[in-house]
Design a protein around this motif. Structure first.
Motif, PDB file in Angstrom:
ATOM      1  N   ASN A 310       0.816  -1.215   0.000  1.00  0.00           N
ATOM      2  CA  ASN A 310       0.000   0.000   0.000  1.00  0.00           C
ATOM      3  C   ASN A 310       0.850   1.264   0.000  1.00  0.00           C
ATOM      4  OD1 ASN A 310       1.026  -0.083   2.579  1.00  0.00           O
ATOM      5  ND2 ASN A 310      -0.959  -0.332   3.611  1.00  0.00           N
ATOM      6  N   GLY A 311       2.165   1.126   0.133  1.00  0.00           N
ATOM      7  CA  GLY A 311       3.054   2.284   0.059  1.00  0.00           C
ATOM      8  C   GLY A 311       3.274   3.020   1.351  1.00  0.00           C
ATOM      9  N   ARG A 312       2.664   2.593   2.461  1.00  0.00           N
ATOM     10  CA  ARG A 312       2.861   3.307   3.724  1.00  0.00           C
ATOM     11  C   ARG A 312       4.306   3.204   4.179  1.00  0.00           C
ATOM     12  NH1 ARG A 312       0.192   5.344   8.105  1.00  0.00           N
ATOM     13  NH2 ARG A 312       1.123   4.945  10.178  1.00  0.00           N
ATOM     14  N   TYR A 313       4.900   2.005   4.086  1.00  0.00           N
ATOM     15  CA  TYR A 313       6.300   1.801   4.464  1.00  0.00           C
ATOM     16  C   TYR A 313       7.076   1.419   3.212  1.00  0.00           C
ATOM     17  CZ  TYR A 313       4.392   1.642   9.201  1.00  0.00           C
ATOM     18  OH  TYR A 313       3.735   1.958  10.366  1.00  0.00           O
ATOM     19  N   GLN A 314       8.127   2.124   2.974  1.00  0.00           N
ATOM     20  CA  GLN A 314       8.952   1.885   1.793  1.00  0.00           C
ATOM     21  C   GLN A 314      10.076   0.915   2.131  1.00  0.00           C
ATOM     22  OE1 GLN A 314      10.349   5.656   0.380  1.00  0.00           O
ATOM     23  NE2 GLN A 314       8.298   6.406  -0.152  1.00  0.00           N
ATOM     24  N   PRO A 315      10.455   0.072   1.193  1.00  0.00           N
ATOM     25  CA  PRO A 315      11.537  -0.874   1.457  1.00  0.00           C
ATOM     26  C   PRO A 315      12.864  -0.154   1.622  1.00  0.00           C
ATOM     27  CG  PRO A 315      10.904  -0.947  -0.857  1.00  0.00           C
ATOM     28  CD  PRO A 315       9.911  -0.056  -0.177  1.00  0.00           C
ATOM     29  N   ALA A 316      13.713  -0.744   2.462  1.00  0.00           N
ATOM     30  CA  ALA A 316      15.041  -0.185   2.697  1.00  0.00           C
ATOM     31  C   ALA A 316      16.049  -0.923   1.831  1.00  0.00           C
ATOM     32  CB  ALA A 316      15.417  -0.338   4.166  1.00  0.00           C
ATOM     33  N   PRO A 317      17.051  -0.231   1.366  1.00  0.00           N
ATOM     34  CA  PRO A 317      18.099  -0.912   0.597  1.00  0.00           C
ATOM     35  C   PRO A 317      18.740  -2.003   1.462  1.00  0.00           C
ATOM     36  CG  PRO A 317      18.296   1.468   0.364  1.00  0.00           C
ATOM     37  CD  PRO A 317      17.303   1.214   1.461  1.00  0.00           C
ATOM     38  N   GLN A 318      19.001  -3.159   0.864  1.00  0.00           N
ATOM     39  CA  GLN A 318      19.575  -4.278   1.609  1.00  0.00           C
ATOM     40  C   GLN A 318      20.965  -3.939   2.138  1.00  0.00           C
ATOM     41  OE1 GLN A 318      19.410  -7.680  -0.970  1.00  0.00           O
ATOM     42  NE2 GLN A 318      17.161  -7.761  -0.979  1.00  0.00           N
ATOM     43  N   SER A 319      21.698  -3.134   1.397  1.00  0.00           N
ATOM     44  CA  SER A 319      23.033  -2.736   1.865  1.00  0.00           C
ATOM     45  C   SER A 319      22.943  -1.900   3.136  1.00  0.00           C
ATOM     46  CB  SER A 319      23.765  -1.945   0.780  1.00  0.00           C
ATOM     47  OG  SER A 319      23.024  -0.787   0.415  1.00  0.00           O
ATOM     48  N   GLU A 320      21.892  -1.089   3.224  1.00  0.00           N
ATOM     49  CA  GLU A 320      21.724  -0.284   4.426  1.00  0.00           C
ATOM     50  C   GLU A 320      21.413  -1.158   5.638  1.00  0.00           C
ATOM     51  OE1 GLU A 320      18.639   3.104   6.150  1.00  0.00           O
ATOM     52  OE2 GLU A 320      18.890   2.885   3.977  1.00  0.00           O
ATOM     53  N   LEU A 321      20.569  -2.169   5.473  1.00  0.00           N
ATOM     54  CA  LEU A 321      20.268  -3.078   6.571  1.00  0.00           C
ATOM     55  C   LEU A 321      21.526  -3.824   7.029  1.00  0.00           C
ATOM     56  CD1 LEU A 321      16.895  -4.593   5.290  1.00  0.00           C
ATOM     57  CD2 LEU A 321      17.221  -2.695   6.895  1.00  0.00           C
ATOM     58  N   GLN A 322      22.325  -4.248   6.061  1.00  0.00           N
ATOM     59  CA  GLN A 322      23.558  -4.953   6.417  1.00  0.00           C
ATOM     60  C   GLN A 322      24.533  -4.052   7.157  1.00  0.00           C
ATOM     61  OE1 GLN A 322      26.980  -6.295   3.579  1.00  0.00           O
ATOM     62  NE2 GLN A 322      25.465  -7.975   3.571  1.00  0.00           N
ATOM     63  N   SER A 323      24.631  -2.789   6.699  1.00  0.00           N
ATOM     64  CA  SER A 323      25.538  -1.848   7.365  1.00  0.00           C
ATOM     65  C   SER A 323      25.096  -1.584   8.797  1.00  0.00           C
ATOM     66  CB  SER A 323      25.610  -0.542   6.571  1.00  0.00           C
ATOM     67  OG  SER A 323      26.129  -0.771   5.267  1.00  0.00           O
ATOM     68  N   ALA A 324      23.784  -1.468   9.027  1.00  0.00           N
ATOM     69  CA  ALA A 324      23.275  -1.232  10.376  1.00  0.00           C
ATOM     70  C   ALA A 324      23.609  -2.411  11.296  1.00  0.00           C
ATOM     71  CB  ALA A 324      21.774  -0.994  10.321  1.00  0.00           C
ATOM     72  N   ALA A 325      23.451  -3.642  10.808  1.00  0.00           N
ATOM     73  CA  ALA A 325      23.739  -4.819  11.634  1.00  0.00           C
ATOM     74  C   ALA A 325      25.235  -4.926  11.938  1.00  0.00           C
ATOM     75  CB  ALA A 325      23.247  -6.071  10.928  1.00  0.00           C
ATOM     76  N   ILE A 326      26.071  -4.629  10.949  1.00  0.00           N
ATOM     77  CA  ILE A 326      27.519  -4.712  11.172  1.00  0.00           C
ATOM     78  C   ILE A 326      27.962  -3.633  12.158  1.00  0.00           C
ATOM     79  CG2 ILE A 326      29.757  -4.434  10.059  1.00  0.00           C
ATOM     80  CD1 ILE A 326      28.579  -5.687   7.538  1.00  0.00           C
ATOM     81  N   ALA A 327      27.374  -2.414  12.042  1.00  0.00           N
ATOM     82  CA  ALA A 327      27.754  -1.334  12.957  1.00  0.00           C
ATOM     83  C   ALA A 327      27.406  -1.691  14.404  1.00  0.00           C
ATOM     84  CB  ALA A 327      27.066  -0.042  12.533  1.00  0.00           C
ATOM     85  N   ALA A 328      26.227  -2.280  14.637  1.00  0.00           N
ATOM     86  CA  ALA A 328      25.834  -2.657  16.001  1.00  0.00           C
ATOM     87  C   ALA A 328      26.742  -3.768  16.548  1.00  0.00           C
ATOM     88  CB  ALA A 328      24.379  -3.104  16.004  1.00  0.00           C
ATOM     89  N   ALA A 329      27.097  -4.746  15.714  1.00  0.00           N
ATOM     90  CA  ALA A 329      27.986  -5.819  16.172  1.00  0.00           C
ATOM     91  C   ALA A 329      29.385  -5.273  16.472  1.00  0.00           C
ATOM     92  CB  ALA A 329      28.047  -6.912  15.105  1.00  0.00           C
TER      93      ALA A 329
END
Length: 337
Positions: A310-329
């Protein structure tokens, strides 16, 4: 007319002793030989003496039991009279009451019986013990001796961690502001492993962004179930490999697709990143999982980026999700000390 005297006694009746009996007891032992000097009645012919009907049987019993004749068997009339009075009238013959000798013999017999019973039970117990020992010996010969586990580690080694850092404070604010900007909600689930585990979750619901960050930090202890020498580090290696296999081959009950796995370098001792794209009806979710091992500590970070049609939430780039997980680890590995 000559006086004939008293008639002879009837068969089976006991003759009565004369008052003038020289024994002085007023009675006569008719089973003993008669005194030849004693005057006999006129009706008794030569060599005829009064006799009981069972005199021979009584004489045989008297000779068979010389010990029951009393202390005056050689001629003491008073001893014979005492034996006559003390005999057991309930039994025929001259059976005397049991004395101390009889009680001693019975006691000795009981002692011998008890000794035999003790010996029998002792021998039986010894036989049982020998049989059990033989069975155990034969069983032990067929058992495989346990493998020697030399060098098994049961304590923490140098550089290993006994506790896990606080996941909620280990992830820096800079990382959270960069990848989850806005008003976030933090939840710290209760750990089931005490201070050896720490959990923390952040959720950002700010359309068109929706992000979920989950962190799990686990410090492993030495374990006999671990491979190698059972050290805490080996236990962490086993957990790391198990997580990798689970992402590559998810259980059917999870309804998750197999992950695309890449190896990470420069984060902890070892690490990998795995991407899974879930496509249910009405919405899709990208799951980025990063698993890092630092000595005996395993850090698991999951970042979710759901998006709907429905367009309410837009998908996030997969590279961005990976960068967020690596930064937290990376923040958590730096907090280990």
């Amino acid at each position: 007319m000559a006086e004939q005297g008293s008639p002879p006694p009837r068969p089976g009746s006991l003759p009565t002793a004369r008052p003038g009996d020289s024994r002085g007891t007023g009675r006569r032992y008719w089973d003993e030989p008669a005194d030849t000097d004693e005057e006999l009645p006129p009706w008794a012919g030569p060599g005829v003496t009064p006799r009981w009907a069972d005199q021979q049987a009584r004489q045989r019993r008297a000779h068979a039991r010389p010990d029951q004749a009393g202390p005056a068997a050689g001629g003491d009339a008073r001893g014979r009279a005492a034996n006559w009075q003390d005999q057991d009238t309930d039994r025929p013959g001259w059976a005397a009451d049991p004395g101390t000798g009889s009680r001693g013999r019975r006691a000795a017999a009981r002692s011998r019986r008890r000794s035999r019973i003790t010996w029998v039970w002792g021998v039986a117990a010894l036989v049982v013990v020998l049989i059990v020992a033989g069975v155990l010996f034969l069983m032990g010969r067929h058992e495989t001796p346990p493998a020697a586990n030399y060098g098994f580690v049961s304590t923490f080694q140098r550089g290993e961690f006994k506790t896990a850092p606080n996941a909620c404070t280990a992830v820096t604010s800079a990382t959270l502001n960069q990848y989850l900007p806005g008003k976030r909600r933090m939840v710290a689930p209760q750990s089931l492993n005490g201070s050896a585990q720490s959990l923390c979750n952040w959720t950002l619901d700010a359309p068109p962004l929706y992000r979920v960050l989950e962190v799990n930090v686990q410090a492993y202890s030495p374990s006999g179930l671990a491979t190698g020498n059972g050290s805490a580090t080996n236990a962490a290696i086993d957990a790391y490999q198990q997580a990798l296999q689970t992402l590559r081959h998810p259980l059917r009950a999870t309804h998750l697709p197999p992950a695309t796995v890449i190896e990470l370098h420069g984060v902890g001792t070892a690490g990998f990143a795995a991407l899974q794209v879930v496509l249910p009806r009405g919405a899709s979710t990208d799951l980025e999982t990063v698993v890092v091992r630092a000595r005996n500590v395993v850090i698991t970070v999951v970042v979710q980026g759901p998006h709907g049609r429905n367009g309410r939430y837009q998908p996030a780039p997969q590279s961005e999700l990976q960068s967020a997980a690596i930064a937290a680890a990376t923040d958590i590995t730096r907090g280990l000390h």
